[in-house]
Design a protein around this motif. Structure first.
Motif, short mmCIF file in Angstrom:
data_model
loop_
_atom_site.label_atom_id
_atom_site.label_comp_id
_atom_site.label_asym_id
_atom_site.label_seq_id
_atom_site.Cartn_x
_atom_site.Cartn_y
_atom_site.Cartn_z
N ALA A 156 44.69 48.24 40.21
CA ALA A 156 45.79 49.03 40.82
C ALA A 156 46.81 48.00 41.60
O ALA A 156 47.90 48.59 41.15
N HIS A 157 45.72 46.87 41.36
CA HIS A 157 47.14 45.66 41.80
C HIS A 157 47.15 44.59 40.33
O HIS A 157 48.19 43.91 40.33
N GLY A 158 46.80 45.48 39.06
CA GLY A 158 47.45 44.80 38.01
C GLY A 158 46.99 43.66 37.41
O GLY A 158 47.40 42.92 37.03
N VAL A 159 45.18 43.52 37.94
CA VAL A 159 44.93 42.52 38.27
C VAL A 159 43.67 42.79 36.43
O VAL A 159 43.55 43.57 36.09
N ILE A 160 43.67 41.22 35.43
CA ILE A 160 42.83 41.46 34.80
C ILE A 160 41.24 41.22 35.63
O ILE A 160 41.42 40.15 35.73
N VAL A 161 40.07 42.16 34.81
CA VAL A 161 39.13 41.72 34.87
C VAL A 161 38.18 41.94 33.82
O VAL A 161 37.92 41.73 32.68
N THR A 162 37.64 40.71 34.39
CA THR A 162 36.35 39.45 32.83
C THR A 162 35.30 39.25 33.78
O THR A 162 35.18 39.77 34.82
N PHE A 163 34.45 39.61 32.50
CA PHE A 163 32.74 40.34 33.09
C PHE A 163 31.86 39.16 32.33
O PHE A 163 32.01 39.48 30.89
N ASP A 164 31.19 38.56 32.82
CA ASP A 164 30.30 37.72 32.01
C ASP A 164 28.80 38.31 32.54
O ASP A 164 28.32 37.98 33.51
#
Length: 297
Positions: A156-164
């Motif tokens: 919703a804030h336009g943030v890219i989500v990365t996940f390890d």
């Protein structure tokens, strides 16, 4: 989104690194080098990000009285730390036994298990370009609903989500199907090859990537002998070469890779260019002891 920040959420750990000076002998003494370092996958990634000059926030949880000690260590690398304290549980601790290129880790998650999702505020997300999460938090702090809600807020804030994903041991303990469900909404998945094989049920790296792309639009697979594989839906995979190095200590190399990649994404680079930067920083990390940069900023 150049000009915005990296936001890293997850584990704060006291690492005890053991390097035996010979084969480990049971029921008697084995001479070893034993050193203590502030660690944790999330904190190590944040420290490398700060060292690279990327603006970065770290959200985590420690035992009572330990917040300033860990915050001070993170500040030395340029990280703004947002640490809560647990009145009951101690700061998490990992004993890492290093044998050449291999590591054995004995883990007490401690206060990391009580990190509340509300610690990741909308104010922090509003300043972020990339939100980085690890499977360690999913294992003991966040429920699937917590994770989904956090990812939704980030988007919703336009943030890219990365996940390890964290580690094969924690994935197995958590359960494969539940873990795969957790990947919904993640923009860039960052497994090593062993984690990718476990999550996908495939063995060959190309097949691993294809299977994981059903869950996430982009996958970057590390752990290959000669290259990192960048796979994106609808595009041919790209191999990013890795230069072999005689490692001093492999601890934290994956976290350093992630930091280089995220720093490049924050700066506005595409995923392939970001993977090149990740490889460069990981190569620096394995040439020093411990999981964080050793020479300050």
């Amino acid at each position: 989104m150049p000009g915005r920040r990296a936001l890293v959420v997850g584990d704060v750990i006291d690492d005890i690194i053991v390097v035996p000076r010979g084969p480990i002998r049971t029921d008697t003494d084995t001479s070893a080098s034993i050193t203590r370092h502030p660690g944790g996958s999330a904190c190590n990634t944040a420290a490398w990000l700060g060292w690279l000059g990327a603006p970065v926030d770290l959200v985590g949880r420690v035992g009572s009285g330990d917040a300033e000690r860990h915050a001070s260590a993170l500040r030395a690398s340029g990280v703004d730390a947002h640490l809560g304290e647990d009145a009951t549980l101690p700061t998490g601790t990992i004993v890492i036994v290093v044998d050449g290129e291999t590591r054995t880790m004995l883990t007490d998650r401690g206060a990391n298990a009580t990190l509340p999702p509300t610690a990741v505020t909308d104010a922090l997300l509003a300043e972020a370009a990339v939100l980085h999460l690890t499977g360690y938090s999913l294992f003991d702090a966040f429920s699937l609903d917590d994770l989904a809600a956090l990812v939704e807020r980030a988007h919703a804030h336009g943030v890219i989500v990365t996940f390890d994903p964290g580690s094969t041991g924690f994935i197995a303990d958590y359960g494969l199907e539940r873990f795969r469900t957790a990947l919904d909404g993640v923009d860039v998945l960052l497994p090593n090859l062993d984690e990718g094989r476990m999550l996908s049920g495939e063995h060959e790296r190309a097949e691993v990537a294809d299977a994981l792309l059903r869950h996430c639009p982009a996958v970057v697979i590390t752990g290959g002998a000669s290259s990192v594989l960048v796979a994106r839906r609808g595009e041919p995979p790209v191999e990013v070469a890795v230069q072999p190095r005689a490692a001093v200590d492999p601890t934290g190399a994956g976290d350093a890779f992630t930091a280089g990649l995220i720093a490049a994404l924050v700066a506005g680079d595409d995923l392939v260019a970001a993977a090149h930067e990740g490889v460069r920083i990981a190569g620096m990390a394995v040439m020093q002891p411990g999981g964080r940069p050793t020479d300050g900023r």
